[in-house]
Design a protein around this motif. Structure first.
Motif, PDB file in Angstrom:
ATOM      1  N   ILE A  70     -44.545 -59.665  46.531  1.00  0.00           N
ATOM      2  CA  ILE A  70     -43.932 -60.732  47.028  1.00  0.00           C
ATOM      3  C   ILE A  70     -44.389 -61.871  46.701  1.00  0.00           C
ATOM      4  O   ILE A  70     -45.675 -62.053  46.381  1.00  0.00           O
ATOM      5  CB  ILE A  70     -44.185 -60.493  48.566  1.00  0.00           C
ATOM      6  CG1 ILE A  70     -43.222 -59.195  48.995  1.00  0.00           C
ATOM      7  CG2 ILE A  70     -43.813 -61.730  49.371  1.00  0.00           C
ATOM      8  CD1 ILE A  70     -43.485 -58.966  50.600  1.00  0.00           C
ATOM      9  N   TYR A  72     -43.391 -66.312  45.438  1.00  0.00           N
ATOM     10  CA  TYR A  72     -42.422 -67.327  45.256  1.00  0.00           C
ATOM     11  C   TYR A  72     -42.383 -67.907  43.749  1.00  0.00           C
ATOM     12  O   TYR A  72     -43.312 -67.871  42.832  1.00  0.00           O
ATOM     13  CB  TYR A  72     -42.468 -68.444  46.285  1.00  0.00           C
ATOM     14  CG  TYR A  72     -44.170 -68.982  45.869  1.00  0.00           C
ATOM     15  CD1 TYR A  72     -44.108 -70.206  45.243  1.00  0.00           C
ATOM     16  CD2 TYR A  72     -45.020 -68.777  46.635  1.00  0.00           C
ATOM     17  CE1 TYR A  72     -45.275 -70.908  45.186  1.00  0.00           C
ATOM     18  CE2 TYR A  72     -46.247 -69.167  46.648  1.00  0.00           C
ATOM     19  CZ  TYR A  72     -46.510 -70.404  45.713  1.00  0.00           C
ATOM     20  OH  TYR A  72     -47.664 -70.857  45.540  1.00  0.00           O
ATOM     21  N   ARG A  79     -38.445 -68.018  47.700  1.00  0.00           N
ATOM     22  CA  ARG A  79     -38.855 -66.551  47.813  1.00  0.00           C
ATOM     23  C   ARG A  79     -38.576 -65.793  46.596  1.00  0.00           C
ATOM     24  O   ARG A  79     -37.328 -65.791  46.110  1.00  0.00           O
ATOM     25  CB  ARG A  79     -38.480 -66.280  49.222  1.00  0.00           C
ATOM     26  CG  ARG A  79     -38.917 -66.916  50.231  1.00  0.00           C
ATOM     27  CD  ARG A  79     -40.470 -67.126  50.359  1.00  0.00           C
ATOM     28  NE  ARG A  79     -41.059 -66.013  50.642  1.00  0.00           N
ATOM     29  CZ  ARG A  79     -42.519 -65.643  50.268  1.00  0.00           C
ATOM     30  NH1 ARG A  79     -43.296 -66.604  49.965  1.00  0.00           N
ATOM     31  NH2 ARG A  79     -42.852 -64.655  50.632  1.00  0.00           N
ATOM     32  N   TRP A  80     -39.540 -64.856  46.521  1.00  0.00           N
ATOM     33  CA  TRP A  80     -39.341 -63.893  45.497  1.00  0.00           C
ATOM     34  C   TRP A  80     -39.759 -62.372  45.787  1.00  0.00           C
ATOM     35  O   TRP A  80     -40.994 -62.307  46.567  1.00  0.00           O
ATOM     36  CB  TRP A  80     -39.789 -64.338  43.990  1.00  0.00           C
ATOM     37  CG  TRP A  80     -39.670 -63.417  43.044  1.00  0.00           C
ATOM     38  CD1 TRP A  80     -38.748 -63.380  42.010  1.00  0.00           C
ATOM     39  CD2 TRP A  80     -40.586 -62.399  42.363  1.00  0.00           C
ATOM     40  NE1 TRP A  80     -39.097 -62.108  41.049  1.00  0.00           N
ATOM     41  CE2 TRP A  80     -40.283 -61.570  41.379  1.00  0.00           C
ATOM     42  CE3 TRP A  80     -41.935 -61.885  42.993  1.00  0.00           C
ATOM     43  CZ2 TRP A  80     -40.849 -60.589  40.921  1.00  0.00           C
ATOM     44  CZ3 TRP A  80     -42.710 -60.855  42.691  1.00  0.00           C
ATOM     45  CH2 TRP A  80     -42.105 -60.118  41.396  1.00  0.00           C
ATOM     46  N   GLN A  81     -39.122 -61.292  45.209  1.00  0.00           N
ATOM     47  CA  GLN A  81     -39.506 -60.127  45.659  1.00  0.00           C
ATOM     48  C   GLN A  81     -39.580 -59.119  44.417  1.00  0.00           C
ATOM     49  O   GLN A  81     -38.290 -59.518  43.801  1.00  0.00           O
ATOM     50  CB  GLN A  81     -38.914 -59.379  46.712  1.00  0.00           C
ATOM     51  CG  GLN A  81     -39.362 -59.733  48.239  1.00  0.00           C
ATOM     52  CD  GLN A  81     -38.684 -58.975  49.282  1.00  0.00           C
ATOM     53  OE1 GLN A  81     -38.769 -57.694  49.145  1.00  0.00           O
ATOM     54  NE2 GLN A  81     -37.896 -59.585  50.193  1.00  0.00           N
ATOM     55  N   THR A 100     -34.178 -62.553  44.033  1.00  0.00           N
ATOM     56  CA  THR A 100     -34.641 -63.888  44.183  1.00  0.00           C
ATOM     57  C   THR A 100     -33.158 -64.829  44.325  1.00  0.00           C
ATOM     58  O   THR A 100     -32.090 -64.132  43.647  1.00  0.00           O
ATOM     59  CB  THR A 100     -35.582 -64.548  43.389  1.00  0.00           C
ATOM     60  OG1 THR A 100     -35.984 -65.563  43.758  1.00  0.00           O
ATOM     61  CG2 THR A 100     -34.937 -64.403  41.881  1.00  0.00           C
TER      62      THR A 100
END
Length: 367
Positions: A70, A72, A79-81, A100
């Motif tokens: 997790i 960014y 936000r990014w995963q 994302t």
């Protein structure tokens, strides 16, 4: 047509286990006798009595890595995963599934956050592979390291242990990890052998074993062997075609050595059973047979073997496995071994008797 609807059932949500039992061996164990067509109810702690001295118990020793990342996008703060799939040791490039908003551009960086939401190391976007997976390179200079970790700046193991989260399935707490999962979602016999490969999901039947249970099984003279199958992201993917014969299995990397093959086969020749723990162990054993002209021999490689009725098993005589999702390739696999009608009756009884389902749930032993 071999209809997927034949492998469907309705499960009350409250039967999906959200935590494992405090004592793993206290989980219930449904005993399914294929020859007699009977179903009995035991506990995992009863395994030493249910196994025979001449049997071989085969475990998958793959280790689950905290593969869920997790963070960014460093520039936009979006936000990014991501989910770590594998790495290439020579190039240092990682392959990830990613989620994302917007389009990640080559050269931009992603800032990772640890389990306490603190900013950490950065990943540089390299591009995408043929399957659309994100390719990134960890930037060693972006993270401060202890002197003891010098030389491991881009090691996937180090980065994932520091920044990753256990990839808990979505049916457990909506995929939200708790600290206890670091231990609970790992078998006691998991190996650290492969640096560039690991599992993104636990071989869940193995979660029931403790060191004490394994010792008691050995006391009964049942042989215990280990194979490796690194569980891939495909294990989460449902069968999407109504005709299961049109389904294409994902590839997973596995290994079984020659000594293990010889020992298992010698016991089978003497009347013992090869008892696989988990469908992942089944895939290794049967992939070995498929690759070696019907014989159980040393094998290493990627397998996309899809085991479905009327598959003829070449190595596996019995199987310990958890309860699987409706319409899943795993439910199809166990039905190929036990027969669909007996398996669906077993699931009906499990629901009626309020067994606990899926990764942290109860198990069955098909003999």
């Amino acid at each position: 047509m071999h209809s997927l609807n034949l492998y469907d059932y309705t499960l009350p949500r409250e039967l999906i286990a959200q935590e494992p039992l405090r004592n793993r061996v206290d989980a219930r164990l449904m005993l399914i006798d294929r020859a007699k067509g009977t179903i009995e109810h035991h506990h995992v702690r009863d395994l030493p009595e249910l196994l025979r001295a001449e049997d071989s118990l085969v475990l998958n020793n793959s280790r689950v890595v905290p593969a869920r990342l997790i963070g960014y996008r460093t520039r936009t703060k979006g936000r990014w995963q991501g989910l770590f799939l594998r790495s290439d040791q020579e190039s240092g490039v990682w392959e990830l599934l990613t989620k994302t908003r917007g389009t990640l551009k080559t050269g931009e960086t992603i800032t990772l956050q640890d389990r306490d939401a603190r900013d950490g190391g950065q990943l540089e976007v390299i591009g995408r592979d043929d399957e659309g997976h994100l390719l990134v390179r960890p930037l060693a200079e972006s993270v401060r390291l202890d002197d003891s970790l010098t030389g491991h700046e881009t090691s996937p193991t180090h980065w994932l242990e520091r920044f990753g989260r256990v990839p808990i399935p979505p049916y457990i707490r909506d995929g939200r990890m708790v600290d206890a999962d670091l231990v609970n979602y790992q078998t006691v016999f998991a190996s650290k052998r492969d640096e560039d490969k690991a599992s993104v999901a636990a071989p869940t039947a193995g979660l029931h074993f403790t060191e004490n249970l394994l010792a008691n099984i050995r006391k009964g003279q049942t042989a215990i062997h280990e194979v490796t199958l690194h569980v891939g992201i495909g294990t989460f993917r449902p069968i999407e075609s109504e005709n299961i014969d049109e389904h294409h299995m994902h590839h997973e990397w596995g290994r079984i050595d020659e000594e293990t093959c010889q020992n298992i086969q010698a016991r089978r020749d003497a009347g013992g059973r090869c008892v696989a723990v988990g469908t992942t162990s089944v895939r290794v054993l049967e992939s070995s047979v498929a690759a070696n002209g019907g014989e159980l021999k040393e094998w290493t490689g990627a397998t996309d073997l899809f085991i479905k009725p009327p598959y003829q098993f070449g190595a596996v005589d019995a199987l310990m496995t958890n309860f699987h999702l409706p319409k899943s390739s795993l439910l199809v696999l166990v039905s190929a071994l036990a027969g669909r009608e007996l398996m669906m009756e077993a699931y009906r009884q499990a629901i009626e008797s309020e067994y606990r389902f899926f990764s942290y749930g109860d198990a069955m032993l098909i003999t």
